[in-house]
Design an enzyme around this catalytic site. Structure first.
Site, PDB file in Angstrom:
ATOM      1  CE1 TYR A  25      13.699  30.407   8.796  1.00  0.00           C
ATOM      2  CE2 TYR A  25      13.890  28.018   8.707  1.00  0.00           C
ATOM      3  CZ  TYR A  25      13.775  29.231   8.064  1.00  0.00           C
ATOM      4  OH  TYR A  25      13.709  29.281   6.702  1.00  0.00           O
ATOM      5  CE  LYS A  56      -0.314  -0.523   5.037  1.00  0.00           C
ATOM      6  NZ  LYS A  56      -1.135  -1.057   6.134  1.00  0.00           N
TER       7      LYS A  56
HETATM    8  C1  PLP Z   1      -0.442  -2.073   6.826  1.00  0.00           C
HETATM    9  C2  PLP Z   1      -1.052  -3.396   7.130  1.00  0.00           C
HETATM   10  C3  PLP Z   1      -0.252  -4.549   7.158  1.00  0.00           C
HETATM   11  C4  PLP Z   1       1.256  -4.512   7.098  1.00  0.00           C
HETATM   12  O1  PLP Z   1       1.750  -4.056   8.334  1.00  0.00           O
HETATM   13  P1  PLP Z   1       3.315  -3.980   8.653  1.00  0.00           P
HETATM   14  O2  PLP Z   1       3.403  -3.547  10.067  1.00  0.00           O
HETATM   15  O3  PLP Z   1       3.890  -2.944   7.738  1.00  0.00           O
HETATM   16  O4  PLP Z   1       3.885  -5.317   8.367  1.00  0.00           O
HETATM   17  C5  PLP Z   1      -0.888  -5.769   7.293  1.00  0.00           C
HETATM   18  N1  PLP Z   1      -2.234  -5.855   7.429  1.00  0.00           N
HETATM   19  C6  PLP Z   1      -3.024  -4.761   7.435  1.00  0.00           C
HETATM   20  C7  PLP Z   1      -4.485  -4.922   7.597  1.00  0.00           C
HETATM   21  C8  PLP Z   1      -2.457  -3.497   7.293  1.00  0.00           C
HETATM   22  O5  PLP Z   1      -3.244  -2.416   7.325  1.00  0.00           O
END
Ligand code: PLP
Length: 365
Positions: free
Chosen positions: A260, A37
């Site tokens: 800053y 994703k």
């Molecule tokens: C993002 C996600 C994962 C992967 O999680 P990681 O901690 O990056 O391994 C797996 N399952 C779901 C439902 C997620 O939203």
């Protein structure tokens, strides 16, 4: 070599493949369905997906429908794979799911009913996954909803439930009692959907042991080198290396204010290298105050200030030249340590990276 003018994000696909091999061994033969994703955690879902496909992965997870569509296009017709869309069935999106051959992860009764109605109108069963909430209270059917659904199969008549999944909320802490609670709830639901493959563990869950693996694992951050307990894990390699060149080198006298505001004051004579990266490139601003460091000439160098386009690091008396690269994330600056300095998780460090950087892929796609 041309003089470097901008930050560089190097993505090592061979390291990705080695991390996958490590996870497969840890998962004792469960099928690996990588989570790519958010454009493969910012590293490029296309090259990452194609390489993982070549390594034998035939199922992937994305979050959004549009991510599923672009992953399908990136994989192309010669790399068949199941692409699960975690957002599930968005009303009106059925024809897009079919067109890109995407499998929605249904996570509520309204989604199930909308998907069923769509499938009935199409006159054919729609392949889906079901997500059950076992204690994270974010997405997924409540346990009694899942039980009621299993007891009224008619409601699923138009759906082909291929996968039953749940997600752990505390797996980065193996001692947390919520892990066992979620597991016992998931184990109670699994037999109600005997034909579906079961999936429970993301990166951290895989390392909780055999009771947490189920049949299909969903590794995300660990593929990219993040440790399961939010600290570097020797078994996993950094996939992303983010470097930026030195633009200026300057000396600062004690008592001088740097950057800053007036919160950063030199307490001793300092030599600063000013490098061509900043929070606009994804280096989180607060990491400057949280103990963040870069890696230069074989040593850790504290981040003195992080501004939008420039970062100052303290290089002491070491020789340095304009145009030399400084590592801001990578083998020597693990994403888990950078995340800790920024008060966040490795996932966020990766997804923010590199909008402006030159991208280089190493290893066969
Ligand atoms: C993002 C996600 C994962 C992967 O999680 P990681 O901690 O990056 O391994 C797996 N399952 C779901 C439902 C997620 O939203």
């Amino acid at each position: 070599m041309p003089f470097p003018t901008a930050a560089r994000l190097t993505i090592d696909l061979d390291a990705l493949a080695r991390n996958l091999a490590v996870l497969r061994i840890a998962a004792g033969g469960a099928q690996a369905a990588p989570v790519i994703k958010a454009d493969g955690y910012g590293l490029g879902a296309g090259p990452i997906g194609r390489r993982l496909w070549a390594e034998g992965c035939k199922a992937f997870f994305v979050a959004r429908l549009s991510e599923g569509e672009s992953l399908r296009a990136e994989l192309g017709p010669n790399r068949p794979a199941t692409i699960y869309v975690l957002d599930g069935f968005i009303p009106g999106a059925g024809s897009r799911l079919i067109a890109a051959d995407l499998t929605p992860v249904l996570a509520s009764l309204p989604q199930i009913d909308a998907a069923s109605a769509f499938a009935a109108a199409q006159g054919r069963a729609l392949p889906v996954a079901l997500q059950v909430d076992t204690g994270m209270n974010r997405q997924g059917l409540a346990l009694d909803e899942a039980k009621a659904l299993a007891a009224s199969p008619d409601r699923l008549r138009h759906l082909d439930v291929r996968l039953l999944m749940s997600h752990l909320g505390s797996a980065t802490d193996p001692a947390d009692a919520r892990n066992a609670l979620q597991r016992s709830r998931f184990d109670a639901i699994r037999p109600l959907f005997p034909k579906a493959q079961a999936s429970f563990a993301a990166s951290a869950g895989i390392m909780l042991g055999p009771d947490y693996r189920a049949e299909l694992i969903r590794p995300g951050i660990s593929l990219y080198g993040g440790g399961p307990e939010e600290r570097p894990d020797d078994r996993l390699e950094a996939v992303a290396t983010f470097e930026a060149p030195i633009l200026y080198i300057r000396s600062v006298a004690p008592g001088e204010i740097i950057g800053y505001g007036s919160s950063v004051v030199a307490t001793r004579p300092m030599r600063l290298a000013i490098i061509a990266a900043g929070y606009a490139d994804g280096i989180i601003r607060s990491s400057g105050k949280g103990g963040g460091y870069a890696w230069f000439a074989g040593a850790r160098r504290p981040l003195v200030i992080v501004t939008m386009d420039l970062i100052a690091i303290d290089i002491g008396d070491d020789p340095a030249a304009i145009g030399q690269y400084v590592e801001l994330l990578g083998e020597n600056v693990p994403i888990d340590e950078a995340a800790e300095a920024a008060g966040t998780v490795a996932h966020e460090c990766l997804v923010r990276l590199g909008g402006r950087a030159e991208r280089v892929y190493v290893g066969a796609v």
